[in-house]
Design an enzyme around this catalytic site. Sequence first.
Site, short mmCIF file in Angstrom:
data_model
loop_
_atom_site.label_atom_id
_atom_site.label_comp_id
_atom_site.label_asym_id
_atom_site.label_seq_id
_atom_site.Cartn_x
_atom_site.Cartn_y
_atom_site.Cartn_z
N GLU A 99 -7.11 -3.81 33.63
CA GLU A 99 -7.59 -2.79 32.70
C GLU A 99 -7.11 -3.11 31.27
OE1 GLU A 99 -6.08 0.96 33.96
OE2 GLU A 99 -7.36 2.15 32.62
N ASP A 139 -6.91 7.14 24.96
CA ASP A 139 -6.31 8.39 25.43
C ASP A 139 -4.91 8.70 24.91
OD1 ASP A 139 -8.54 7.75 26.94
OD2 ASP A 139 -7.76 8.64 28.76
#
Length: 434
Positions: free
Chosen positions: A399, A168
């Site tokens: 993550e 992203d």
Amino acid sequence: MLTDSAKQVLEANWQGAYSIPRHKLYPFQWNWDAGFAALGWAHFHPERAIAELKSLFTGQWKNGMIPHIIFHREDQTSYFPNHDFWRVTEVNAGAPKQPLTSGISQPPVHGFIAELLLEICPEHPGMVDFIRWLYPKILASHRFFYHYRDPNKEGLLVSYHPWETGRDNSPLWDGALQEIHIPAGSLPAYQRKDTQHADSSERPRDHDYDRYVYLLLLAQQYGYDGAEIMSESPFLLQDTGMNAILVRSNEAMIRLGKRFQLDTAEVEEWQQQSIRSFNTKLWNAALGCYSPYDIAQQAMVNHHEIGGLMSLFAGLSTTARTQTQVDYLNKLIAEGYYLCPSFNPADALFDSKRYWRGPIWPQMNWMLARGLQANGQAALAQQVRDDLLSLVGQLGFHEYFEANKSAAQQLTRGYGGDKFSWTAATVIDLEMRT
Ligand code: GLC
């Protein structure tokens, strides 16, 4: 073995028919996350691997696109932009009304994941039939890319939003995003939710978020698949990661198609063109790496990062280029980094803590390890695998992780969300199969 704890992480994220990446931060089903979650489930609960992908494909659009988010629960409000912001059914008649979805896609992992499910649990009752059922749906999602996202018919798909690439806020996109000038007051008021659930120093900045919202709304004006997007958007990127993963999945689809005695001519044609264009257009000779091409600015994106290394996973690199990539990885080890940072530490835009600007991501390591193995680099493959397992062992099922070894040693946790599905799933697969 971390596998027992990894299974608990997956269990905790299971929603009855699909997995969420992590509570609150990502409370819906994500496209490529679902592929990796299915890989993890396949090792101890194949029925759930099947359910996971079945749920994902309930969100497939008539044009073949698999959206990047499936909003299975409309009452869940801890995430922005939610379905009421994407408004897909209002602008595209081919978007399902139930479940609601986002309007862009994500890296096409499902072809190679389908093949792996058959490899991991071939005896599971219904698995072969399931993959046969899934095959035309995956094919339709590849056809979507070649039809709607390859305006110059080069065999290289174009992404019009950074979120589609899955990486992203990689610095790769900074140049294109900087070209976007948003007239004051032209964006609707919105409130970020991600920074309520994760440390803001580990997340994208507000300046970037405004641009993400701007690009979303621009695509929305044209129903998310209109040809106008390709002529009007300032963000049109032929990404290395997206295209390498597509090639890797095409390869799996060709093999699966032959096994099911289906006609594979269409995929083979895509594949030949994609391989040729990837190797000619996305090789950045000046930097010695594969890097994306910016269609809007008609220029290579001059940064070295993890997406280009996915060429190894897709079998795209020639021997000489593989060696250049191996040299890069060996240099990182010598300089005190875990393998493999998401962005080149020698680049001024590297940030070892912030999201896609440097940290180590489990699913990327998983693909890289497999790619190195397939290219005769067993020792480096082992290193990539071991680095991920030791980071997870020390810092939890996060993550993403600190890439600098000495900095990581001072830490007690990884970055972003914890108890993360694809971290658990990739750990299970790495431990169960080596
Ligand atoms: C972030 C990542 C994206 C992932 C999603 C859910 O947005 O950048 O790749 O799919 O989180 O885990």
